[in-house]
Design an enzyme around this catalytic site. Structure first.
Site, PDB file in Angstrom:
ATOM      1  N   LYS A   1      -9.844  28.606 -14.415  1.00 50.97           N
ATOM      2  CA  LYS A   1      -9.756  30.080 -14.422  1.00 50.97           C
ATOM      3  C   LYS A   1      -8.410  30.548 -14.989  1.00 50.97           C
ATOM      4  O   LYS A   1      -8.369  31.357 -15.921  1.00 50.97           O
ATOM      5  CB  LYS A   1      -9.925  30.644 -12.998  1.00 50.97           C
ATOM      6  CG  LYS A   1     -11.221  30.245 -12.321  1.00 50.97           C
ATOM      7  CD  LYS A   1     -11.338  30.850 -10.937  1.00 50.97           C
ATOM      8  CE  LYS A   1     -10.307  30.379  -9.937  1.00 50.97           C
ATOM      9  NZ  LYS A   1     -10.449  28.983  -9.474  1.00 50.97           N
TER      10      LYS A   1
ATOM     11  N   ARG B   1     -12.796  36.359  -3.854  1.00 49.59           N
ATOM     12  CA  ARG B   1     -13.115  35.019  -3.346  1.00 49.59           C
ATOM     13  C   ARG B   1     -14.023  35.078  -2.123  1.00 49.59           C
ATOM     14  O   ARG B   1     -14.400  34.019  -1.599  1.00 49.59           O
ATOM     15  CB  ARG B   1     -11.825  34.285  -2.972  1.00 49.59           C
ATOM     16  CG  ARG B   1     -11.333  33.305  -4.035  1.00 49.59           C
ATOM     17  CD  ARG B   1     -10.032  32.711  -3.540  1.00 49.59           C
ATOM     18  NE  ARG B   1      -9.700  31.438  -4.113  1.00 49.59           N
ATOM     19  CZ  ARG B   1      -8.896  31.266  -5.164  1.00 49.59           C
ATOM     20  NH1 ARG B   1      -8.408  32.297  -5.798  1.00 49.59           N
ATOM     21  NH2 ARG B   1      -8.610  30.055  -5.590  1.00 49.59           N
TER      22      ARG B   1
ATOM     23  N   ARG C   1      -2.251  18.016 -12.052  1.00 47.64           N
ATOM     24  CA  ARG C   1      -1.346  19.168 -12.146  1.00 47.64           C
ATOM     25  C   ARG C   1      -0.254  19.074 -11.076  1.00 47.64           C
ATOM     26  O   ARG C   1       0.884  19.468 -11.312  1.00 47.64           O
ATOM     27  CB  ARG C   1      -2.138  20.469 -11.962  1.00 47.64           C
ATOM     28  CG  ARG C   1      -1.245  21.709 -12.035  1.00 47.64           C
ATOM     29  CD  ARG C   1      -2.041  23.001 -12.007  1.00 47.64           C
ATOM     30  NE  ARG C   1      -2.743  23.168 -10.740  1.00 47.64           N
ATOM     31  CZ  ARG C   1      -3.583  24.167 -10.477  1.00 47.64           C
ATOM     32  NH1 ARG C   1      -3.821  25.075 -11.402  1.00 47.64           N
ATOM     33  NH2 ARG C   1      -4.192  24.258  -9.312  1.00 47.64           N
TER      34      ARG C   1
ATOM     35  N   ARG D   1       3.340  22.654  -6.641  1.00 48.99           N
ATOM     36  CA  ARG D   1       2.529  23.387  -5.658  1.00 48.99           C
ATOM     37  C   ARG D   1       2.118  22.457  -4.529  1.00 48.99           C
ATOM     38  O   ARG D   1       1.495  21.420  -4.774  1.00 48.99           O
ATOM     39  CB  ARG D   1       1.275  23.963  -6.346  1.00 48.99           C
ATOM     40  CG  ARG D   1       1.548  25.250  -7.075  1.00 48.99           C
ATOM     41  CD  ARG D   1       0.348  25.722  -7.873  1.00 48.99           C
ATOM     42  NE  ARG D   1      -0.886  25.885  -7.108  1.00 48.99           N
ATOM     43  CZ  ARG D   1      -1.984  26.432  -7.592  1.00 48.99           C
ATOM     44  NH1 ARG D   1      -2.000  26.894  -8.835  1.00 48.99           N
ATOM     45  NH2 ARG D   1      -3.059  26.533  -6.850  1.00 48.99           N
TER      46      ARG D   1
ATOM     47  N   ARG E   1      -9.716  22.897  -0.066  1.00 47.13           N
ATOM     48  CA  ARG E   1      -9.861  24.060  -0.949  1.00 47.13           C
ATOM     49  C   ARG E   1     -11.287  24.149  -1.485  1.00 47.13           C
ATOM     50  O   ARG E   1     -11.855  25.226  -1.603  1.00 47.13           O
ATOM     51  CB  ARG E   1      -8.865  23.975  -2.113  1.00 47.13           C
ATOM     52  CG  ARG E   1      -7.444  24.222  -1.663  1.00 47.13           C
ATOM     53  CD  ARG E   1      -6.429  23.770  -2.678  1.00 47.13           C
ATOM     54  NE  ARG E   1      -6.458  24.569  -3.900  1.00 47.13           N
ATOM     55  CZ  ARG E   1      -5.768  24.271  -4.992  1.00 47.13           C
ATOM     56  NH1 ARG E   1      -4.985  23.214  -5.011  1.00 47.13           N
ATOM     57  NH2 ARG E   1      -5.846  25.033  -6.052  1.00 47.13           N
TER      58      ARG E   1
HETATM   59  P1  B4P Z   1      -7.100  26.140 -13.210  1.00 50.39           P
HETATM   60  O1  B4P Z   1      -8.498  26.075 -12.768  1.00 50.39           O
HETATM   61  O2  B4P Z   1      -6.804  27.026 -14.366  1.00 50.39           O
HETATM   62  O3  B4P Z   1      -6.378  26.429 -11.855  1.00 50.39           O
HETATM   63  P2  B4P Z   1      -6.136  27.815 -11.105  1.00 50.39           P
HETATM   64  O4  B4P Z   1      -6.532  28.994 -11.879  1.00 50.39           O
HETATM   65  O5  B4P Z   1      -4.728  27.719 -10.739  1.00 50.39           O
HETATM   66  O6  B4P Z   1      -7.097  27.842  -9.856  1.00 50.39           O
HETATM   67  P3  B4P Z   1      -6.798  27.565  -8.368  1.00 50.39           P
HETATM   68  O7  B4P Z   1      -8.061  27.893  -7.669  1.00 50.39           O
HETATM   69  O8  B4P Z   1      -6.292  26.150  -8.297  1.00 50.39           O
HETATM   70  O9  B4P Z   1      -5.592  28.445  -7.835  1.00 50.39           O
HETATM   71  P4  B4P Z   1      -5.334  29.950  -7.382  1.00 50.39           P
HETATM   72  O10 B4P Z   1      -3.977  30.213  -7.861  1.00 50.39           O
HETATM   73  O11 B4P Z   1      -6.395  30.899  -7.789  1.00 50.39           O
HETATM   74  O12 B4P Z   1      -6.512  24.742 -13.715  1.00 50.39           O
HETATM   75  C1  B4P Z   1      -6.410  23.577 -12.949  1.00 50.39           C
HETATM   76  C2  B4P Z   1      -5.916  22.399 -13.809  1.00 50.39           C
HETATM   77  O13 B4P Z   1      -6.944  21.978 -14.681  1.00 50.39           O
HETATM   78  C3  B4P Z   1      -4.722  22.727 -14.713  1.00 50.39           C
HETATM   79  O14 B4P Z   1      -3.809  21.663 -14.656  1.00 50.39           O
HETATM   80  C4  B4P Z   1      -5.301  22.842 -16.102  1.00 50.39           C
HETATM   81  O15 B4P Z   1      -4.399  22.462 -17.120  1.00 50.39           O
HETATM   82  C5  B4P Z   1      -6.470  21.886 -16.034  1.00 50.39           C
HETATM   83  N1  B4P Z   1      -7.577  22.288 -16.902  1.00 50.39           N
HETATM   84  C6  B4P Z   1      -8.083  23.535 -17.045  1.00 50.39           C
HETATM   85  N2  B4P Z   1      -9.113  23.525 -17.931  1.00 50.39           N
HETATM   86  C7  B4P Z   1      -9.269  22.220 -18.337  1.00 50.39           C
HETATM   87  C8  B4P Z   1     -10.167  21.555 -19.238  1.00 50.39           C
HETATM   88  N3  B4P Z   1     -11.139  22.222 -19.890  1.00 50.39           N
HETATM   89  N4  B4P Z   1     -10.052  20.231 -19.390  1.00 50.39           N
HETATM   90  C9  B4P Z   1      -9.088  19.525 -18.724  1.00 50.39           C
HETATM   91  N5  B4P Z   1      -8.186  20.096 -17.880  1.00 50.39           N
HETATM   92  C10 B4P Z   1      -8.287  21.422 -17.683  1.00 50.39           C
HETATM   93  O16 B4P Z   1      -5.375  29.894  -5.770  1.00 50.39           O
HETATM   94  C11 B4P Z   1      -4.454  29.154  -4.992  1.00 50.39           C
HETATM   95  C12 B4P Z   1      -4.551  29.536  -3.507  1.00 50.39           C
HETATM   96  O17 B4P Z   1      -4.159  30.924  -3.310  1.00 50.39           O
HETATM   97  C13 B4P Z   1      -5.941  29.473  -2.849  1.00 50.39           C
HETATM   98  O18 B4P Z   1      -6.272  28.191  -2.399  1.00 50.39           O
HETATM   99  C14 B4P Z   1      -5.753  30.486  -1.670  1.00 50.39           C
HETATM  100  O19 B4P Z   1      -5.068  29.907  -0.600  1.00 50.39           O
HETATM  101  C15 B4P Z   1      -4.891  31.570  -2.266  1.00 50.39           C
HETATM  102  N6  B4P Z   1      -5.672  32.689  -2.860  1.00 50.39           N
HETATM  103  C16 B4P Z   1      -5.646  33.065  -4.179  1.00 50.39           C
HETATM  104  N7  B4P Z   1      -6.476  34.115  -4.384  1.00 50.39           N
HETATM  105  C17 B4P Z   1      -7.044  34.404  -3.173  1.00 50.39           C
HETATM  106  C18 B4P Z   1      -8.014  35.358  -2.737  1.00 50.39           C
HETATM  107  N8  B4P Z   1      -8.579  36.235  -3.600  1.00 50.39           N
HETATM  108  N9  B4P Z   1      -8.391  35.373  -1.433  1.00 50.39           N
HETATM  109  C19 B4P Z   1      -7.832  34.534  -0.548  1.00 50.39           C
HETATM  110  N10 B4P Z   1      -6.921  33.587  -0.885  1.00 50.39           N
HETATM  111  C20 B4P Z   1      -6.528  33.515  -2.193  1.00 50.39           C
END
Ligand code: B4P
Length: 191
Positions: free
Chosen positions: A14, A89, A128, A134, A146
């Site tokens: 995402k 979410r 990552r 993190r 998660r």
């Molecule tokens: P991403 O999938 O881009 O990770 P993200 O956006 O950071 O999602 P995530 O769910 O982990 O975190 P968020 O900050 O929303 O990438 C992951 C990895 O994969 C990267 O290293 C990337 O390079 C790699 N990658 C991506 N695409 C690829 C491909 N095609 N091929 C190979 N590799 C690839 O949330 C973090 C925490 O915040 C949650 O657990 C929760 O505690 C809290 N939170 C955030 N929003 C919330 C909400 N709305 N409600 C409640 N809690 C919330």
């Protein structure tokens, strides 16, 4: 307005895809994960409370993230649309977002759901974690938690948006550029 939700499990891409989408279509990126991490870095009361939950791989309370999104929507901007990344979410967050956007007469146009298998999710997040610093990326137990949170609280949202005719699934295991091309096809179709 072109308002898009990027939906999918942790590690599905995402945040990665949001960066390119906002550049391609001149949109504003609203990531609740990034907003929470900024609060943690600034050591605010909200950040300190959120950190305990995030470090365990749990969601933070709905009221906290809904409030953060509302503040951003109220901030003056000339944008032609928003990319919501990691929000909503829960069904409660989705209902709140619909209500906030209804008052602005700018509903969600498209929900892009990134489909990635669990093994690949864990592999990506642990990889990552070697550089991200993190706490929630560091160990498999937390990553699994998660994913459990996602299955229990977030996945039901797919039905919520499918019922509105807005959900499009995109395969997320291909190379980043290939996934982006598929996402852009869906966006171009509603633009
Ligand atoms: P991403 O999938 O881009 O990770 P993200 O956006 O950071 O999602 P995530 O769910 O982990 O975190 P968020 O900050 O929303 O990438 C992951 C990895 O994969 C990267 O290293 C990337 O390079 C790699 N990658 C991506 N695409 C690829 C491909 N095609 N091929 C190979 N590799 C690839 O949330 C973090 C925490 O915040 C949650 O657990 C929760 O505690 C809290 N939170 C955030 N929003 C919330 C909400 N709305 N409600 C409640 N809690 C919330």
């Amino acid at each position: 307005m072109l308002n898009i939700v990027l939906f999918g499990p942790p590690g599905s891409g995402k945040g990665t895809q949001a960066e390119s989408i906002i550049r391609n279509y001149n949109l504003l990126h609203l990531s609740t994960g990034d907003m929470l991490r900024a609060e943690i870095a600034a050591q605010t009361k909200l950040g300190l409370e959120a950190k305990t939950l995030m470090d365990r791989g749990e969601l933070v309370p709905d009221s906290v993230v809904i409030g953060m999104i509302e503040n951003r929507l109220d901030a003056p901007s000339q944008t032609v649309g928003f990319v919501f990344d990691g929000f909503p979410r829960t069904v409660k967050q989705a209902e709140a977002l619909d209500a906030l956007l209804a008052t602005r007469k700018a509903p969600i146009r498209l929900v892009l759901s990134l489909v990635v298998g669990e093994e690949e999710l864990t592999r990506r997040i642990i990889a990552r974690g070697k550089t991200s610093g993190r706490a929630d990326d560091q160990n498999e137990e937390i990553v699994k938690n998660r994913v459990v949170e996602y299955r229990n609280k977030t996945e039901p949202l797919a039905k919520y948006y499918a019922a509105q005719g807005k959900l499009k699934e995109v395969k997320g295991e291909a190379r980043v550029e290939e996934v982006l091309a598929d996402l852009c096809k869906e966006i171009d179709a509603v633009k």
